[in-house]
Design an enzyme around this catalytic site. Structure first.
Site, short mmCIF file in Angstrom:
data_model
loop_
_atom_site.label_atom_id
_atom_site.label_comp_id
_atom_site.label_asym_id
_atom_site.label_seq_id
_atom_site.Cartn_x
_atom_site.Cartn_y
_atom_site.Cartn_z
N GLY A 62 3.85 -0.55 -1.21
CA GLY A 62 3.83 -1.06 -2.53
C GLY A 62 5.17 -0.62 -3.18
N PHE A 102 1.02 -1.23 0.06
CA PHE A 102 0.08 -0.07 0.12
C PHE A 102 0.98 1.29 0.15
CE2 PHE A 102 -3.15 2.66 2.86
CZ PHE A 102 -3.58 3.23 1.73
N CYS A 103 0.37 2.26 -1.10
CA CYS A 103 1.29 3.46 -1.02
C CYS A 103 2.87 3.14 -1.39
CB CYS A 103 1.14 4.41 -0.09
SG CYS A 103 1.67 6.05 -0.09
N VAL A 104 3.58 3.59 -0.24
CA VAL A 104 5.00 3.37 -0.12
C VAL A 104 5.17 1.86 -0.08
CG1 VAL A 104 7.38 4.32 0.89
CG2 VAL A 104 5.57 5.88 0.50
N LEU A 149 -1.61 -1.26 -3.94
CA LEU A 149 -2.90 -0.29 -3.58
C LEU A 149 -2.28 1.32 -3.79
CD1 LEU A 149 -4.75 -1.90 -0.81
CD2 LEU A 149 -5.12 -2.24 -3.26
#
Length: 532
Positions: free
Chosen positions: A269, A265-267, A293
């Site tokens: 990812g 998720f975000c960083v 995500l």
């Protein structure tokens, strides 16, 4: 290099002069109309900051609001009319927006009609409460967005049952108690290290972690440590090697699975994607499928955050933090808040200090205020190689953990999600990931922003999501052929995930595995409770 063709300078100058002349004429005309109306009673502007009845009943306040909005429109028009490059124009626009947000008459007691009315109605008590709120916020170091006393990590947020089964210097690995008799072998979640993981486990009714467990996945989550002085020399390589790479290996050991499934998720990812590239370079494939995500792998379209990043800024950060140091969590939190200054800064100045109100309890805003530090060297590397130079998507350009990063070798099925109104990872930036991963991919867009779009459980039956089985070269082309579906994208993801989740086995009776991976402490663990 061939010279860039430009339109003749006289035409550019004429165009700029004409725009300025039109702006000047429009400003004089509208200002004259306002002046001629004088301080007579007028309808409040449509801007929600000035929409209350108190504004329309107070001629001075209404006049100041109307004049402010005229000035704001004109200044933004001047920024748009500037004859300069795209990035400079974006910076001008951002600076004007910040200045206008800060200078709104609603931010000052002498001009805020609603705050004045409340002071009269409460016989000055609202002013006394506002001063008390201001002093409390000065002491805690940030503007209160919610009643922070209403929440406690592990008591009424981050409450899904589980245990910490592994820890190192960078993270704790939390395993969650199964809620089904049969489970898919293992699922690893890598949240962003610039925030705490419990955004994915706020309350039982909106917990992505609990949803995974309900769907029958044996779920593990990385809980990043909030860095202190002992971690001020940690690098991006450290975060890859001792973060997702280690977590993948531990989950394999505990589950006994040759392959696991993973989500970033975000960083988180970006970290997961980089780790998968390192594994691919080593010809290892421990991950059966990956979900990204609101993630950047390709940083070519970073939206508003691009205004902060250029060579001098990155050099300054490298000089300041490149060898050792901590980027303080409050600095990160302030930066993200000022991307939406009216909603996330000045709104609370007005409510907390001018009106003397206590903002209501809201779990998401409590999490938003629970900031984390970052090690300086890790942050400096990230700035240069992602936002500034976009090196991760250049095959072989960067070496991480001794391996050349090349996403074209990360051949795993991927579910890629982006939020339509995301200002942190713009939807086109999220879509760009499809160009770099060679495996079978599915891209889905959800409504709303960076957080609200992701945390959208099916039980709420809110918003929509869009799908398109084709993946053309651009996001715009994808959107043109996309189909809207009511409700949460979680159901689409759950269906996709079942096809990649592997075999089901009887749910384990305990946490971890043998003496090597024993339960260290109950979830959510102590790392997530450490304050910046």
């Amino acid at each position: 290099m061939l010279p860039t063709r430009r339109r003749p300078l006289p035409n550019l100058q004429f165009s700029a002069d004409r725009l300025l002349q039109e702006l000047q004429q429009a400003y004089v005309r509208e200002a004259t109309e306002l002046w001629n109306q004088g301080l007579t009673e007028r309808a409040a502007p449509s801007d929600k900051r000035f929409a209350g009845d108190a504004w329309s009943r107070n001629p001075v306040a209404a006049f100041s609001a109307a004049l402010y909005l005229l000035n704001a429109r004109t200044l933004l028009g001047l920024a748009e009319a500037a004859d300069t490059d795209t990035k400079t124009k974006a910076r001008l626009r951002f600076a004007v927006e910040q200045w206008m947000a800060a200078s709104a008459p609603s931010n000052f007691m002498a001009l805020n009609a609603e705050a004045q009315q409340k002071a009269l109605e409460t016989k000055g008590e609202s002013i006394a409460r506002g001063v008390k709120n201001l002093l409390a916020d000065l002491q805690q170091g940030h503007v209160s967005m919610t009643d922070e006393s209403a929440f406690e990590v592990g008591r009424n947020v981050a409450t899904t049952e589980g245990a910490v089964v592994f820890e190192n210097e960078l993270f704790q690995l939390v395993e969650y108690k199964p809620l089904t008799k049969q489970v898919y072998e293992s699922y690893l979640v890598v949240p962003p290290c610039i925030n705490k993981f419990y955004i994915l486990d706020l309350q039982p009714e909106n917990s992505l972690v609990r949803y995974l467990v309900d769907q029958g996945h044996r779920t593990f989550v990385v809980s990043w440590r909030n860095p202190d002085a002992s971690m001020e020399d940690k690098t991006w390589d450290d975060y890859i090697a001792d973060g997702p790479l280690k977590a993948i290996s531990v989950v394999q050991d505990i589950s006994g699975s040759k392959q696991i499934n993973a989500l970033g998720f975000c960083v988180g990812g970006t970290l997961l994607g980089t780790a998968l590239a390192v594994l691919a370079a080593r010809k290892e494939k421990p991950v059966a499928s990956a979900t990204f995500l609101t993630t950047f792998l390709d940083f070519s379209e970073t939206g508003i955050l691009d205004v902060f990043v250029d060579e001098p800024f990155v050099q300054f950060r490298e000089m300041q933090l490149g060898k050792k140091g901590l980027l303080k969590g409050q600095e990160l939190a302030s930066t993200f808040s000022f991307l939406r200054p009216n909603d996330l800064v000045w709104n609370y100045v007005v409510v907390n200090y001018l009106k003397g109100e206590t903002p209501p309890p809201f779990d998401l805003l409590y999490w938003n205020s629970d900031s984390t530090n970052l090690p300086g060297p890790m942050y400096a590397w990230y700035l240069r190689n992602t936002y500034l130079e976009n090196n991760l998507v250049k095959p072989g350009k960067v070496t991480v953990c001794g391996e050349k990063v090349d996403f074209s070798k990360v051949d795993v099925p991927a579910y890629i999600y982006g939020s339509r109104e995301d200002h942190i990872v713009p939807i086109a930036g999220a879509y760009a990931t499809v160009k770099h991963l060679p495996g079978k991919k599915r891209f889905v867009m959800g409504a709303s922003g960076h957080i609200a779009g992701v945390i959208n459980p099916p039980s709420k039956n809110k918003r929509s999501y869009w799908t398109n089985d084709k993946l053309p070269a651009t996001y715009e082309a994808w959107l043109a052929g996309a189909k809207e579906h009511p409700g949460s994208w979680w159901t689409d993801w759950a269906s996709w995930l079942k096809g990649h989740a592997g075999k089901q086995i009887p749910a384990p009776k305990g946490y971890g595995k043998g003496a090597k991976y024993k339960a260290i402490e109950p979830a959510p663990g102590r790392y997530v409770k450490a304050k910046a």
